[in-house]
Enzyme design. Structure first.
Site, short mmCIF file in Angstrom:
data_model
loop_
_atom_site.label_atom_id
_atom_site.label_comp_id
_atom_site.label_asym_id
_atom_site.label_seq_id
_atom_site.Cartn_x
_atom_site.Cartn_y
_atom_site.Cartn_z
N HIS A 1 38.46 58.33 37.10
CA HIS A 1 38.95 57.67 35.89
C HIS A 1 37.98 57.82 34.72
O HIS A 1 38.39 58.05 33.58
CB HIS A 1 39.24 56.20 36.16
CG HIS A 1 40.46 55.97 36.97
ND1 HIS A 1 40.86 54.70 37.35
CD2 HIS A 1 41.40 56.81 37.48
CE1 HIS A 1 41.98 54.80 38.05
NE2 HIS A 1 42.32 56.07 38.14
N TYR B 1 46.14 50.69 32.08
CA TYR B 1 46.62 50.03 33.29
C TYR B 1 48.00 49.38 33.15
O TYR B 1 48.83 49.51 34.06
CB TYR B 1 45.57 49.04 33.81
CG TYR B 1 44.44 49.77 34.48
CD1 TYR B 1 44.50 50.09 35.83
CD2 TYR B 1 43.33 50.19 33.76
CE1 TYR B 1 43.49 50.79 36.45
CE2 TYR B 1 42.31 50.89 34.37
CZ TYR B 1 42.39 51.19 35.71
OH TYR B 1 41.39 51.91 36.32
N GLU C 1 34.70 50.51 36.16
CA GLU C 1 34.69 51.59 35.16
C GLU C 1 33.84 51.21 33.96
O GLU C 1 33.13 52.06 33.42
CB GLU C 1 36.13 51.94 34.75
CG GLU C 1 36.88 52.65 35.86
CD GLU C 1 38.39 52.62 35.72
OE1 GLU C 1 38.90 52.19 34.65
OE2 GLU C 1 39.07 53.01 36.69
#
Length: 148
Positions: A87, A97, A140
């Site tokens: 990602h 998302y 992330e």
């Protein structure tokens, strides 16, 4: 993480394992068809992996693994780390998302039908997806910060 899952939600998600095992690739293929209506999202993906079916198979396996281990997420550490790395490499951001959820949940219903993918099942998957999204977004953010 700001949400946790109830025992009922966990049970519902786990109970979908056999259907995911049988129809997972059909679900992820339908999900990508919906998701790729947004050209900016489509551009983030390796189209060769889409065309070969590799990416839908990979995602179907990841969703099945998530469903089967939803009560022991620590078992998914390696898979989560690989997803986070991928990602970050492709520029996934928190705002992506909800787009995936908006494509995935209807794809589950389209493929499994309303008898299996009831409102209760989709609500449970919505909660489970939100939990996974929050986990990935947090990891992330750490990876983006380290890379900066």
């Amino acid at each position: 993480m700001s949400i946790s899952l109830s025992a009922q939600t966990i049970a519902i998600v786990k109970s979908t394992g056999p259907a995911l095992r049988k129809h997972g690739v059909a679900i992820t293929t339908a999900m990508y068809a919906r998701l790729f209506q947004d050209e900016s999202v489509k551009a983030m993906f390796d189209q060769a992996a889409q065309d070969s079916g590799e990416q839908p198979r990979r995602l179907a396996a990841a969703i099945l693994g998530f469903a089967e281990n939803i009560d022991k997420l620590e078992a998914l550490g390696g898979a989560v780390a690989r997803m986070v790395a991928r990602h970050v490499d492709t520029g996934v951001k928190p705002e992506h998302y909800p787009k995936v959820a908006a494509a995935l949940l209807p794809a589950i219903r389209d493929v499994l039908g309303e008898e299996i993918a009831t409102d209760e099942v989709l609500a449970a998957w919505g909660e489970a997806y939100q939990l996974l999204a929050e986990l990935l977004i947090a990891k992330e953010a750490e990876a983006y910060a380290e890379a900066a």
